[in-house]
Design an enzyme around this catalytic site. Structure first.
Site, PDB file in Angstrom:
ATOM      1  CG  ASP A  70      43.099  34.459  42.731  1.00  0.00           C
ATOM      2  OD1 ASP A  70      43.429  34.998  41.555  1.00  0.00           O
ATOM      3  OD2 ASP A  70      43.832  33.746  43.317  1.00  0.00           O
ATOM      4  CE1 TYR A  78      48.180  31.011  39.813  1.00  0.00           C
ATOM      5  CE2 TYR A  78      49.576  31.532  41.811  1.00  0.00           C
ATOM      6  CZ  TYR A  78      48.336  31.815  41.014  1.00  0.00           C
ATOM      7  OH  TYR A  78      47.756  32.918  41.237  1.00  0.00           O
ATOM      8  CG  HIS A  97      41.015  38.940  40.001  1.00  0.00           C
ATOM      9  ND1 HIS A  97      40.200  38.051  39.717  1.00  0.00           N
ATOM     10  CD2 HIS A  97      41.812  38.195  40.739  1.00  0.00           C
ATOM     11  CE1 HIS A  97      40.885  36.914  40.062  1.00  0.00           C
ATOM     12  NE2 HIS A  97      41.944  36.943  40.666  1.00  0.00           N
TER      13      HIS A  97
END
Length: 386
Positions: A178, A303, A356
């Site tokens: 990630d 982000y 994930h």
């Protein structure tokens, strides 16, 4: 400044306030359709928050988090919180472990023992690591950046300074998925001279020059398109307007839980039963690292800084020996040939299961692959007289 010893000690009034907010939560009626079809399952979030309020024991988990040495170290104006545990073996290799969102450095806490003391966990002492597990800036007990510009490259630079200048490791290995994969790849691009090798359980690469319209590119696009359409709403919000959502998450523990738990439900290899993989206690301890530090906004801002400002370059070559572990329930990785064009790919392992969040979803598979990859690099280094 040198690292300062640190212990987690959440004030009682923070826990009292949490309980008050959980008691006052107002839940919506579920929308028509399947329980997770519209996002978070209202019934499960209510069940989780009831457990949070009446059964979850933060002090027990806080004591467990404090079991290993942890520190704060100011780098580039921000305090980095990290565990630093020395290995028990003939020549421990420094290993930087970097987490992602909506996780925390708690991801790796249960792997500290097997990584630092493999002989005590059924392994070979020669595979020992010194582990360094920081929280990303703006996450958990790390400080919150007070100025713009903290994208993955700046995070990577801060982590490299932590490792080399403050901890005295001129060369080290790194692992991540990630955000951790982006930060670790940035280390390989910008600080290759300090890296022994990179291990990734998520990797990013575009098509090689001239391959944009190939059948391989089309097939990959068809595989990714439905995921982008259905699962990337969170990405768009946090890359463009993170504060609009974070105000609510900072006020409501149930709101924070709903936003996070839906991602764990979707991205783990759980066959629809999240607690088959992640217990309520694990989910809530991870959540607490966001709640008690009020870091929903500062975490989401990564982000905005990286993707919202177009700073996520996935084409720069990574000329550091790299391993990629592929977990079947993770988001599709680019074709192997694309990864080989970008990375110095030495190991590529397709796992039988896992999603994930590999460090908690399939920890023994991740651990085995990390050990095997760096074992090969250690042997090569010894053979070269290094």
């Amino acid at each position: 400044m040198p690292p300062r010893p640190f212990r987690i000690d959440v004030p009682r009034d923070v826990l009292t306030d949490l309980h008050r907010r959980l008691d006052a939560t107002r839940y919506p009626e579920p929308l028509p359709g399947g329980p997770w079809e519209h996002g978070a399952n209202v019934s499960y979030v209510r069940e989780l928050c009831t457990y949070w309020r009446h059964q979850y024991d933060w002090r027990r988990h806080e004591a467990e988090l404090n079991r290993y040495p942890q520190f704060l170290c100011e780098v580039d104006g921000v305090d980095l919180h990290f565990w630093h545990v020395r290995g028990k073996g003939p020549s421990p290799l420094p290993l930087l472990l970097t987490h992602g969102w909506p996780c925390s450095n708690y991801d790796f806490h249960h792997l500290i023992g097997p990584l630092t003391d493999p002989a005590a966990h059924g392994g070979d002492a020669a595979d020992a690591f010194d582990v360094i597990i920081p929280a990303l800036p703006g996450y958990g007990f790390s400080g919150k950046p007070r100025e713009p510009g903290w994208d993955v490259s700046r995070v990577a630079a801060a982590f490299n300074r932590l490792m080399t200048e403050h901890l005295g490791y001129p060369r080290y290995g790194a692992q991540g998925g990630d955000w951790g994969a982006l930060v670790t790849s940035a280390l390989g691009v910008e600080h290759a001279g300090n890296l022994v090798g990179l291990h990734l359980n998520m990797a990013f690469a575009g098509p090689p020059p001239g391959g944009e319209q190939s059948e391989l590119a089309q097939a990959y696009g068809q595989k990714v398109a439905p995921i982008m359409a259905k699962e990337m709403g969170y990405f768009q919000v946090q890359s463009t307007k993170p504060m609009s959502l974070a105000i609510g998450q900072s006020d409501s523990p149930a709101g924070l839980a709903a936003w996070f738990v839906e991602k764990f439900q979707t991205w783990t290899d759980c066959d629809g039963d999240l607690e088959r993989v992640l217990s309520k206690d694990w989910l809530l301890t991870n959540l607490m690292l966001y709640w008690v530090t009020n870091s929903a906004a500062s975490a989401a801002n990564l982000y905005y800084e990286t993707h919202g400002k177009g700073r996520a370059d996935q084409s720069n070559p990574v000329r550091v020996p790299t391993a990629v572990a592929v977990f079947p329930k993770d988001m599709p990785l680019p074709p192997r040939s694309w990864l080989e064009a970008r990375y110095d790919l030495r190991r590529y392992t397709e796992m039988a299961r896992g999603g994930h969040f590999a460090a908690v979803d399939a920890p023994e598979l991740l651990l085995g692959d990390v050990r095997a990859f760096f074992r090969e690099l250690r042997q090569a280094t010894r053979a070269q007289g290094g």
